[in-house]
Design a protein around this motif. Structure first.
Motif, PDB file in Angstrom:
ATOM      1  N   ASP A  49       0.834  -1.202   0.000  1.00 23.65           N
ATOM      2  CA  ASP A  49       0.000   0.000   0.000  1.00 23.65           C
ATOM      3  C   ASP A  49       0.875   1.260   0.000  1.00 23.65           C
ATOM      4  OD1 ASP A  49       0.198   0.953   3.075  1.00 23.65           O
ATOM      5  OD2 ASP A  49       0.146  -1.232   2.959  1.00 23.65           O
ATOM      6  N   ASP A  50       0.257   2.396  -0.307  1.00 23.15           N
ATOM      7  CA  ASP A  50       0.997   3.652  -0.442  1.00 23.15           C
ATOM      8  C   ASP A  50       1.758   4.001   0.840  1.00 23.15           C
ATOM      9  OD1 ASP A  50       0.069   3.895  -2.981  1.00 23.15           O
ATOM     10  OD2 ASP A  50      -1.509   5.333  -2.521  1.00 23.15           O
ATOM     11  N   LYS A  51       1.092   3.873   1.969  1.00 29.11           N
ATOM     12  CA  LYS A  51       1.727   4.245   3.234  1.00 29.11           C
ATOM     13  C   LYS A  51       2.974   3.402   3.484  1.00 29.11           C
ATOM     14  CE  LYS A  51       0.822   4.738   8.193  1.00 29.11           C
ATOM     15  NZ  LYS A  51      -0.174   4.548   9.286  1.00 29.11           N
ATOM     16  N   PHE A  52       2.862   2.096   3.224  1.00 28.08           N
ATOM     17  CA  PHE A  52       4.002   1.204   3.443  1.00 28.08           C
ATOM     18  C   PHE A  52       5.148   1.550   2.498  1.00 28.08           C
ATOM     19  CE2 PHE A  52       6.351  -2.677   2.339  1.00 28.08           C
ATOM     20  CZ  PHE A  52       6.765  -3.093   3.595  1.00 28.08           C
ATOM     21  N   CYS A  53       4.841   1.691   1.219  1.00 27.81           N
ATOM     22  CA  CYS A  53       5.894   1.948   0.227  1.00 27.81           C
ATOM     23  C   CYS A  53       6.567   3.294   0.458  1.00 27.81           C
ATOM     24  CB  CYS A  53       5.316   1.886  -1.178  1.00 27.81           C
ATOM     25  SG  CYS A  53       4.805   0.221  -1.682  1.00 27.81           S
ATOM     26  N   GLU A  54       5.782   4.306   0.795  1.00 25.07           N
ATOM     27  CA  GLU A  54       6.353   5.640   1.003  1.00 25.07           C
ATOM     28  C   GLU A  54       7.201   5.720   2.260  1.00 25.07           C
ATOM     29  OE1 GLU A  54       2.914   8.098   0.914  1.00 25.07           O
ATOM     30  OE2 GLU A  54       2.593   7.810  -1.252  1.00 25.07           O
ATOM     31  N   SER A  55       6.983   4.802   3.190  1.00 22.67           N
ATOM     32  CA  SER A  55       7.771   4.820   4.429  1.00 22.67           C
ATOM     33  C   SER A  55       9.073   4.036   4.299  1.00 22.67           C
ATOM     34  CB  SER A  55       6.940   4.248   5.588  1.00 22.67           C
ATOM     35  OG  SER A  55       6.658   2.871   5.372  1.00 22.67           O
ATOM     36  N   ARG A  56       9.309   3.405   3.142  1.00 21.79           N
ATOM     37  CA  ARG A  56      10.583   2.698   2.947  1.00 21.79           C
ATOM     38  C   ARG A  56      11.708   3.723   2.770  1.00 21.79           C
ATOM     39  NH1 ARG A  56       9.472  -0.944   5.682  1.00 21.79           N
ATOM     40  NH2 ARG A  56       7.647   0.373   6.038  1.00 21.79           N
ATOM     41  N   ILE A  57      12.858   3.396   3.294  1.00 22.50           N
ATOM     42  CA  ILE A  57      14.008   4.305   3.252  1.00 22.50           C
ATOM     43  C   ILE A  57      15.081   3.684   2.359  1.00 22.50           C
ATOM     44  CG2 ILE A  57      15.777   5.480   4.621  1.00 22.50           C
ATOM     45  CD1 ILE A  57      13.848   5.215   7.030  1.00 22.50           C
ATOM     46  N   ASP A  58      15.497   4.444   1.366  1.00 25.03           N
ATOM     47  CA  ASP A  58      16.483   3.924   0.405  1.00 25.03           C
ATOM     48  C   ASP A  58      17.890   4.233   0.913  1.00 25.03           C
ATOM     49  OD1 ASP A  58      17.848   2.956  -1.724  1.00 25.03           O
ATOM     50  OD2 ASP A  58      16.826   4.167  -3.254  1.00 25.03           O
TER      51      ASP A  58
END
Length: 842
Positions: free
Chosen positions: A561-570
């Motif tokens: 989901d958007d929230k999960f993906c956007e909270s990933r740190i590269d």
């Protein structure tokens, strides 16, 4: 471990309170990463023995391991109430502060206000006595809006003097920053000047702060005539003049930075900037860091000026390289020539000539390093690396793989003299991957000694799309090794946080927590998790074992989901590879990627696939979640802006899985309607027709052109073959589930005989796809045989080559050895793919 945990669970019910038992339970639970039960254990024990300080402290520490800031606050206040130690009050304040950091910026932060009141009370009582306690106070003030003046007053006040805050480097920088933010320009400038003159003229952070005090108070139109500019020029000139013996770079870079800013704001200053750049090179041109220091300034010059810069360097220093210092100067000049585009837009012949020249310069530099330690790199290594960069560009330009093979031979030769030069190794890893030689790439990667957090930042060089090489065991080993950092983060970082509380190092607390968060939410971790699932599922070479694996697969982190993906740190480091390409052109790291960089779209695709297959494996009803999975996959598979991140084979895989997922949905709905004798049930022939249409689309996408035998087996070819095997592996599971759905869920199985036939026919297409892989592999294995390598590829490499390195008799043994190893890696991939494709014929 499972038995130990089961025993721990039994003992927990007894609510033990003796410290020996609690310590033993804690050891077991910590080793298993089970921190939550420890909280209850120590809470119960602490309540049973409220005067036992150790039990109460362990209760707090168990809360700190799980970052339960609210619970920490309550436990710390209880500790302070019972034992009256000031450090427990600071623990409570730190816990409140950490809660305050999570309050949205647009909401009133009563937690910071509470923490500030508590700190103010302690300060009034004279209990704020150390640098760390002062820094905690500053964290609280600066966490609130417009509190810069208050923070500055605290830093400059009695507590700042008492703790000798001015001797702390970080607080010195903070004070200047606060002086700037409060508009005290002169005081900020004086503080910066004092540091640069009396402490460290090389302090770049302070130099930049000094320039803020020069430029921020003055309008651009008034800059030229301002006292600030005159003062800054005098000061930076004085700093540079004071650097005589073993000069530091900071003062000279400060002069360049000053005049560059003047040029940007009012112009008419480029000659002065150019003169300073030349002067800087003349002083520091023999240092490796010279290119990194000046490249950002050269990038801002016009094309004409940047070429003039290189010409002036060449006119001054010529091409003489008779000492180590001169070799280093020549390397830096060559770097800048490459950077400004003198090696761009050239013909194949011109690039070949430059490669030969660079290799000659590398060989000429070798005698100067004959006495170097084994761990040191040769002085001319960057000549060899630049030659490889040009060969990589030539590969992109001509689409020929022979430049890549030449780059491999040169890098391997250079590595013999510089066994620990990781830059040589990074180039080799990427070039081997482009050539499809995964065994060679992993052999180099395994010598790099990757440790700790580097597994998160650098493992992408070897694990990205590792499936594609067809060497599933080796790929799994690399992924398991890279995962070590995430396991150690779960076990070790909480203990670092506890140590920070124990020794009251509040300034480090946030760093440890952020470090833990960056690893827990690492994008690379999520990508590696999905690659692991792909590989582990591919290792299950029978349908029944694959279905068992899917049924047992935990979906905890399989989110998209958007929230999960956007909270990933590269955290992936792509800048680690040397790059002297011009700023507006692709970097060497980008040029050596076998395919597009993995990101959100790829992660979503390989989240959806196992989720859909798991649903089918359980023969679960088509619910809202299944519908959402199908809709998301359809959107992904047909959105060209998203599929740009995927390879063509990955897009085909997405579309094929989408068709069988829809077929499952149609069949489940038809069986449900038939079983309930619903008025909406359709004719069995209509159901069969729908499923046939969906599976026909999947079958059409499954067909592909044969992999052509060109004498090489690059990554693209292996990726095509491996993705075919992977796709059929998923289809075997889906087909089995469709047939099982009829066999176990349909009350009237004969009703769906036509559907059964359709699925059986589609299984035949899957077998044909595997047979195509086997046909291709059989043909390709011929080119990977040692005798064919010698008579074919090796002959083509050497015959008529214009590369001096290739033509040299001294290098023939190395060229043959490395070519055979590349062939052996191809053979490993092909043998494994043949076995995998054969075992999946259903």
């Amino acid at each position: 471990m499972n038995e130990a945990l089961a025993l721990c669970e039994e003992i927990q019910w007894a609510k033990p309170t003796d410290e020996t038992t609690l310590r033993t339970l804690s050891m077991v639970l910590k080793s298993a990463g089970k921190y939550e039960p420890m909280i209850k254990l120590y809470e119960n024990a602490s309540k049973a023995y409220p005067k036992n300080e150790n039990l109460a402290t362990q209760w707090f520490m168990s809360l700190a391991r799980t970052l339960d800031f609210k619970g920490q606050q309550m436990a710390a206040l209880q500790l302070h109430k019972n034992f009256k130690r000031t450090n427990y009050m600071f623990w409570a304040i730190m816990s409140i502060t950490l809660q305050g950091q999570n309050v949205p910026a647009n909401q009133p932060n009563v937690l910071y206000q509470l923490a500030e009141r508590m700190m103010a009370k302690l300060n009034t009582e004279g209990k704020v006595q150390t640098i760390e306690e002062l820094q905690l106070y500053l964290i609280i003030l600066l966490g609130q809006k417009d509190r810069h003046a208050d923070a500055l007053a605290l830093l400059e006040g009695e507590i700042g003097i008492k703790t000798k805050a001015i001797e702390n480097v970080e607080l010195r920088h903070m004070r200047i920053e606060l002086l700037i933010k409060t508009g005290r320009w002169k005081d900020a400038r004086d503080a910066a000047v004092s540091i640069l003159k009396d402490s460290n003229s090389d302090d770049w952070r302070t130099i930049l702060q000094y320039f803020d005090t020069i430029f921020l108070p003055v309008q651009d139109a008034d800059l030229l005539a301002s006292e600030n500019l005159a003062e800054a020029r005098t000061f930076t000139t004085e700093l540079a003049k004071n650097e005589t013996k073993n000069p530091k770079r900071g003062p000279f870079l400060a002069q360049i930075e000053l005049e560059k800013r003047v040029q940007e704001k009012i112009g008419n200053n480029k000659d002065k900037v150019m003169d300073l750049l030349i002067s800087y090179f003349n002083i520091f041109g023999s240092k490796t860091c010279c290119f990194e220091d000046l490249s950002s300034y050269i990038a801002n010059l016009t094309k004409e000026d940047s070429l003039d810069f290189c010409k002036r360097l060449r006119d001054t220093h010529g091409e003489k390289a008779e000492t180590v210092k001169q070799i280093c100067i020549q390397i830096n000049i060559t770097r800048f020539e490459h950077f400004v585009g003198l090696h761009s837009g050239l013909s194949s012949t011109e690039i070949t000539n430059i490669v030969n020249k660079l290799w000659k310069l590398y060989e000429d530099a070798l005698p100067f390093g004959k006495d170097l330690e084994e761990t040191e790199r040769q002085y001319g290594d960057d000549y060899a690396i630049m030659a490889a960069h040009l060969l990589i560009s030539l590969h992109k330009q001509t689409k020929s793989y022979f430049p890549l093979l030449t780059a491999v031979f040169m890098m391997e030769h250079a590595l013999n003299a510089s066994k620990h030069n990781y830059q040589l190794k990074l180039v080799l890893i990427r070039v081997y991957e482009l050539l499809g030689a995964f065994s060679c790439a992993t052999a180099i990667y395994n010598t790099m000694g990757i440790k700790h957090v580097q597994h998160d930042t650098l493992s992408h060089f070897i694990t990205d799309r590792a499936v594609s090489f067809g060497q599933f065991n080796d790929a799994l080993n690399q992924l398991y090794g890279a995962h070590e950092i995430y396991h150690s983060n779960e076990a070790e970082t909480p203990e670092m946080i506890l140590q920070a509380y124990k020794y009251s190092t509040f300034s480090k607390m946030q760093e440890f927590i952020e470090f833990q968060s960056r690893l827990e939410n690492s994008l690379q971790k999520m990508i590696a998790d999905r690659e692991l699932i792909r590989l582990e599922l591919l290792k299950e070479d029978s349908v029944s074992r694959a279905i068992t694996y899917l049924k047992e697969l935990e979906l905890g982190n399989l989110k998209y989901d958007d929230k999960f993906c956007e909270s990933r740190i590269d955290n992936r480091d792509t800048s680690v590879m040397l790059n002297w390409n011009a700023k507006d052109t692709p970097s060497v790291e980008m040029l050596t990627r076998p395919a597009a960089r993995l990101g959100r779209v790829w992660m979503t695709l390989f989240t959806l696939v196992p989720c859909l297959l798991k649903h089918m494996a359980h023969l679960s009803p088509v619910d809202a979640e299944y519908e959402r999975l199908v809709d998301t996959l359809e959107n992904l598979a047909h959105d060209e802006t998203k599929t740009a991140e995927l390879t063509g084979e990955e897009v085909k895989l997405a579309k094929i899985v989408l068709q069988v997922a829809k077929a499952y949905k149609v069949l489940f709905a038809a069986i449900t309607a038939q079983n309930s004798n619903s008025a909406s049930k359709e004719e069995p022939s209509a159901t069969a027709a729908k499923i046939k249409e969906l599976l026909a689309a999947a079958g059409l996408a499954l067909k592909r052109e044969p992999v052509k035998s060109t004498g090489l087996l690059p990554w693209q070819s292996l990726n095509t073959l491996t993705l075919s095997v992977e796709t059929v592996s998923y289809l075997n599971v889906a087909n089995h589930c469709l047939l099982e759905l009829i066999a176990t869920k349909a009350n009237k199985k004969a009703t769906f005989k036509a559907v059964n036939t359709v699925v059986q026919d589609f299984m035949g297409q899957c077998r044909q796809a595997l047979q195509s892989v086997q046909t291709d592999v059989t043909a390709l294995r011929n080119i990977a045989k040692p005798d064919r390598i010698r008579s074919g590829l090796l002959y083509e490499i050497c015959d008529g080559s214009l590369i001096d390195f290739i033509r040299s008799p001294n290098n023939q043994a190395l060229i043959e050895d490395k070519t055979l190893k590349i062939g052996a890696s191809w053979m490993n991939s092909l043998v494994n793919l043949q076995q995998e494709s054969t075992s999946r014929v259903v």
